[in-house]
Design an enzyme around this catalytic site. Structure first.
Site, PDB file in Angstrom:
ATOM      1  N   ARG A 443      21.621  -1.468   8.656  1.00  0.00           N
ATOM      2  CA  ARG A 443      20.982  -1.415   7.568  1.00  0.00           C
ATOM      3  C   ARG A 443      20.935  -0.636   6.559  1.00  0.00           C
ATOM      4  O   ARG A 443      20.195  -0.259   5.944  1.00  0.00           O
ATOM      5  CB  ARG A 443      19.475  -1.962   8.064  1.00  0.00           C
ATOM      6  N   ASP A 478       8.818   3.418  12.360  1.00  0.00           N
ATOM      7  CA  ASP A 478      10.345   2.215  13.142  1.00  0.00           C
ATOM      8  C   ASP A 478      11.594   3.054  12.981  1.00  0.00           C
ATOM      9  O   ASP A 478      11.832   4.369  13.636  1.00  0.00           O
ATOM     10  CB  ASP A 478      10.150   1.599  11.329  1.00  0.00           C
ATOM     11  N   CYS A 526       8.055   0.833  16.026  1.00  0.00           N
ATOM     12  CA  CYS A 526       8.153  -0.614  16.081  1.00  0.00           C
ATOM     13  C   CYS A 526       9.572   0.188  15.817  1.00  0.00           C
ATOM     14  O   CYS A 526       9.952   0.806  15.870  1.00  0.00           O
ATOM     15  CB  CYS A 526       7.983  -0.459  14.372  1.00  0.00           C
ATOM     16  N   SER A 527      10.732  -1.181  15.806  1.00  0.00           N
ATOM     17  CA  SER A 527      11.770  -0.962  16.188  1.00  0.00           C
ATOM     18  C   SER A 527      11.772  -2.369  15.494  1.00  0.00           C
ATOM     19  O   SER A 527      12.435  -2.925  16.351  1.00  0.00           O
ATOM     20  CB  SER A 527      12.601  -0.565  16.869  1.00  0.00           C
ATOM     21  N   GLY A 528      11.930  -2.691  13.979  1.00  0.00           N
ATOM     22  CA  GLY A 528      12.450  -3.923  13.564  1.00  0.00           C
ATOM     23  C   GLY A 528      11.744  -5.084  14.460  1.00  0.00           C
ATOM     24  O   GLY A 528      12.392  -5.951  15.295  1.00  0.00           O
ATOM     25  N   ASP A 534       9.170  -0.611  25.789  1.00  0.00           N
ATOM     26  CA  ASP A 534       9.225  -0.692  25.983  1.00  0.00           C
ATOM     27  C   ASP A 534       8.184   1.254  27.277  1.00  0.00           C
ATOM     28  O   ASP A 534       6.958   1.191  26.128  1.00  0.00           O
ATOM     29  CB  ASP A 534      10.543   0.476  26.944  1.00  0.00           C
ATOM     30  N   GLU A 614      -9.176 -20.376   3.127  1.00  0.00           N
ATOM     31  CA  GLU A 614      -8.744 -19.756   3.712  1.00  0.00           C
ATOM     32  C   GLU A 614      -8.857 -18.288   3.962  1.00  0.00           C
ATOM     33  O   GLU A 614      -8.758 -17.194   5.115  1.00  0.00           O
ATOM     34  CB  GLU A 614      -7.190 -19.463   3.453  1.00  0.00           C
TER      35      GLU A 614
HETATM   36  C1  DGJ Z   1      11.156  -3.186  10.017  1.00  0.00           C
HETATM   37  C2  DGJ Z   1      10.070  -3.158  10.138  1.00  0.00           C
HETATM   38  O1  DGJ Z   1       9.537  -4.470  11.706  1.00  0.00           O
HETATM   39  C3  DGJ Z   1       8.942  -4.451   9.510  1.00  0.00           C
HETATM   40  O2  DGJ Z   1       7.858  -4.461   9.734  1.00  0.00           O
HETATM   41  C4  DGJ Z   1       8.838  -3.785   8.505  1.00  0.00           C
HETATM   42  O3  DGJ Z   1       8.453  -2.370   8.564  1.00  0.00           O
HETATM   43  C5  DGJ Z   1      10.277  -3.295   7.598  1.00  0.00           C
HETATM   44  N1  DGJ Z   1      11.280  -2.359   8.962  1.00  0.00           N
HETATM   45  C6  DGJ Z   1      10.099  -2.328   6.652  1.00  0.00           C
HETATM   46  O4  DGJ Z   1      11.719  -2.148   6.683  1.00  0.00           O
END
Ligand code: DGJ
Length: 731
Positions: A443, A478, A526-528, A534, A614
């Site tokens: 990325r 992230d 979060c990791s993508g 885990d 909505e």
């Molecule tokens: C990957 C995350 O999973 C998304 O939710 C978002 O935060 C993007 N990165 C931002 O770059």
């Protein structure tokens, strides 16, 4: 309960429904005798049979007794180089170049309460919750001691394992493999279940019979990965949700791991789980020690549901350290899919203004708020506010959000750096990278060497000034690439085998500091999406963004696989716009809400484009979620169908501990003409109670709902959803 029969060197771990037993047998070899349904106290070593097997060597002490071989006996912690040719748990390299480890029992210790692991995540518990057994083994030649730790959480049928390897010798050794868990079972007619996929399609359920040889899943990406999860199961071939013996094993680790199952020549089996031995080598000087990550086991004699529920309960109450307290966690709106990098303070405030009246309580500013971060090509590492976008800084923005009655949260990606950043220009040597080799990008970014304290300290200080600049109550942590060219400038050549692990330890150290200094901040991992979902991360980040895929139908599969180990309260789930950004599918808003509220529940769409209708749905669903929050977050989870197999609908339920309340969610697939009637059989209710369904006048008997079922109305259209709230009517 831990029973230690020191005369017979027999160690028995009893949980509410299971029994686990080991025995130091002839010559002090620690043998595994039993793991399964709870039994009364007995020495189960009578189950172990041995005979003269050709090509199975016999230890020197056995003399000419050919029936005793490590190759065929069930080991508690397998070694290598002395006759067991199955999966090793421990691989040692001595300074004479030999790669042999021969472990013999030396002693034991029992402690009240649960052991802790310094610098590593672990289930926690005091006396009353859990007890600890430590077994001491030794390789006499190297004087390396192996301490096997067992934590017994009786109420949850949970047995934790960790291993400490101590070099008591006078010469250095190299640790080439140190698994957290070895489990030998006397039969091999198991199915091996793994949870696999890819970015945006994580943790799919895969089940296949064990075949002769070794089957394994793992990660070499530096993170536990989107591709395979460090949670696996073994089960009887006919086991299902409600029946059959099954075992689940999770590793509380966020880096490279391997989960390997072996069916041996004599149709016995072994499961080994731990840090992946590839790229791993840890030198231990005299006096030094290495501690493995923790693994945790649950055995269910009665199928998958009970196994999952025990993991859920244990993770909820003895792994996540949710300093947010007993308070309900806020329903959030995240700016990412609404604005990506393209926003100003005004845009963000407008989004929040739309969200607040709908009952949404937390506004999360995702990527793009710092440095020159106007795309994913630049800015990572520069943790100061982008004043072009946010002229008043975070303080002014957070105040405006707070004035709307909402909390304010922020996205960060501390482990990463772009080459186009002030940080990289100042410290190009702070990234992972091998001498003379160009950096692979992921990325368009590089990875900071988090094994180094000075790198972590610098980022931590930058983060501290951000956190002190505004009222921030939530962080999304992230991590958006896999590790390559893993080499640390801080370590000499002979210690480069430590780097992957030290990187993970660095991440944990950083998170622990955050947790200690900012206990009021809720951190979402979060990791993508789900690339580091885990048990290790859950210790620091009580919820994790489950997947970048927010399509409700794909999420059914992702959340189904995730549910085998992880509870709903840990599963980050949002409602996004349609057509869905990942797969272009259009699903009804109610269905998206139904699926997202089976996790932490939030929104990730531009509410400025939402119609009044909505908005009314969103307000209604948010109120519904809040009303049933405890049931969803702490109720027992039942998978009522299996997505993928069940073509007509997918259903799942939460049932309160006292069985008086349940919430059943149903989502249909693509529409069909003239569909057959559908009847859904519920589970987990009290058969003797009568329930109102969505406030009905009619009362439905619990046993009838479970045995005969509940007729579902015909829902026209694709991907429809229905929720049934059941409430017991009689006392
Ligand atoms: C990957 C995350 O999973 C998304 O939710 C978002 O935060 C993007 N990165 C931002 O770059």
């Amino acid at each position: 309960m831990i029973i230690h029969d020191t005369k017979n060197l027999l160690f028995t771990l009893h949980t509410r429904h299971t029994t686990y037993q080991m025995k130091a047998g002839p010559y002090g070899v620690l043998l595994h005798t039993y793991y399964g349904a709870r039994l009364e106290d007995a020495d189960l070593s009578y189950l172990i049979q041995s005979t003269d097997r050709s090509f199975s060597p016999n230890p020197a002490e056995a003399g000419h007794c050919r029936a005793y071989s490590l190759d065929t006996l069930p080991q508690e912690y397998s070694t290598s180089g002395v006759g067991d040719f199955r999966l090793p748990s421990l691989e040692l390299e001595l300074d004479d170049g030999s790669q042999i480890a021969d472990l013999r029992y030396r002693g034991y210790e029992v402690r009240r309460g649960k052991y802790a692991l310094e610098g590593l995540p672990a289930f926690y518990g005091t006396a009353g919750d859990a007890d600890t057994l430590v077994l001491f083994l030794e390789d006499a030649v190297s004087q390396v001691e192996v301490q096997l730790y067992y934590g017994v959480f009786e109420a949850y049928d949970l047995i934790t394992r960790a291993v400490r390897v101590v070099n008591h010798g006078s010469r250095p050794v190299r640790l080439r493999r140190a698994a957290s868990l070895c489990l030998d079972l006397p039969r091999a007619d198991w199915d091996f279940i793994t949870f696999d996929g890819r970015h945006a399609m994580e943790r799919g359920f895969h089940r296949a019979p064990l075949r002769p040889g070794v089957q394994s899943v793992g990660s070499l990406r530096g993170a536990s990965s989107h591709q395979h999860n460090p949670f696996v199961m073994l089960c009887e071939p006919d086991a299902g949700e409600t029946h059959g013996l099954c075992y689940g094993a999770m590793l509380l680790y966020s880096g490279n791991f391997e989960a390997a199952a072996e069916r041996s020549q004599f149709a016995e089996s072994r499961l080994v789980l731990g840090i992946h031995p590839h790229h791993f080598c840890f030198p231990l000087a005299p006096g030094e020690a290495f501690t493995t990550p923790e693994a945790a086991l649950v055995c269910s004699p009665g199928g998958f549901t009970a196994l999952s529920q025990q993991f859920h309960r244990a993770i909820r109450t003895h792994l996540r350290r949710d300093l947010y307290g007993q308070r309900r966690k806020p329903v959030l709106i995240n700016s990412w899919e609404a604005a990506y990098f393209d926003f100003s303070a005004e845009t963000l405030v407008q989004l929040a203004q739309e969200a607040a009246p709908l009952g949404i309580e937390l506004f999360v500013l995702d990527d793009g708020w710092f440095g020159h971060r106007d795309s994913d090509l630049r800015g990572l590492g520069d943790w100061f506010v982008n004043r072009e976008k946010l002229s008043g800084g975070l303080e002014a923005l957070a105040s405006k959000i707070n004035a709307l009655g909402m909390d304010f949260g922020l996205w960060i990606e501390p482990e990463m750096v772009n080459e186009d950043s002030q940080l990289f220009r100042t410290h190009p040597d702070w990234v992972l990278g091998a001498p003379g080799r160009p950096h692979s990008r992921g990325r368009s970014q590089l990875v900071l060497d988090f094994s180094r304290a000075e790198v972590r300290n610098h980022i931590y200080e930058a983060l501290r000034s951000i956190l002190s600049s505004a009222n921030i109550s939530y962080l999304k942590w992230d991590m958006n690439r896999s590790l390559t060219e893993v080499w640390s400038a801080a370590l000499p050549p002979e210690r480069q085998g430590e780097v992957y692990h030290r990187y993970v330890l660095g991440v944990y150290e950083f998170l622990e500091r955050l947790h200690r200094d900012y206990p009021q901040i809720l951190i979402e991992g979060c990791s993508g999406g789900g690339g580091r979902f885990d048990g290790g991360m859950l210790y620091y980040t009580p919820q994790i963004w489950c997947s970048d895929n927010t399509d409700a139908m794909d999420r059914l599969q992702i959340q189904h696989g995730t549910s085998f180990c992880y509870p709903a309260c840990a599963v980050g789930a949002h409602v996004s716009a349609v057509p869905n950004a990942q797969n272009g599918r259009v699903t009804p808003l109610e269905t998206r809400c139904t699926v997202a509220m089976s996790g932490t529940f939030g929104f990730e769409l531009d509410l400025r484009n939402a119609t009044a209708e909505e908005k009314a749905v969103i307000a209604g669903q948010t109120a519904f979620f809040k009303a049933h929050y405890d049931l969803i977050q702490t109720g027992d989870y039942f998978r009522l169908t299996e997505p993928g197999r069940e073509t007509r609908f997918t259903a799942w339920a939460y049932v309160s501990e006292d069985r008086r309340e349940a919430l059943v969610s149903i989502v249909t697939g693509a529409a069909q003409a003239a569909p057959p009637f559908q009847i859904l059989r519920l589970r987990g209710l009290d058969p003797s109670l009568r329930y109102k369904v969505n406030g009905s006048e009619v009362l439905y008997a619990g046993d009838a709902l479970m045995q005969a079922g509940y007729p579902l109305p015909m829902l026209l259209g694709d991907y429809q959803s229905l929720q049934l709230y059941l409430e017991a009517a009689n006392p």
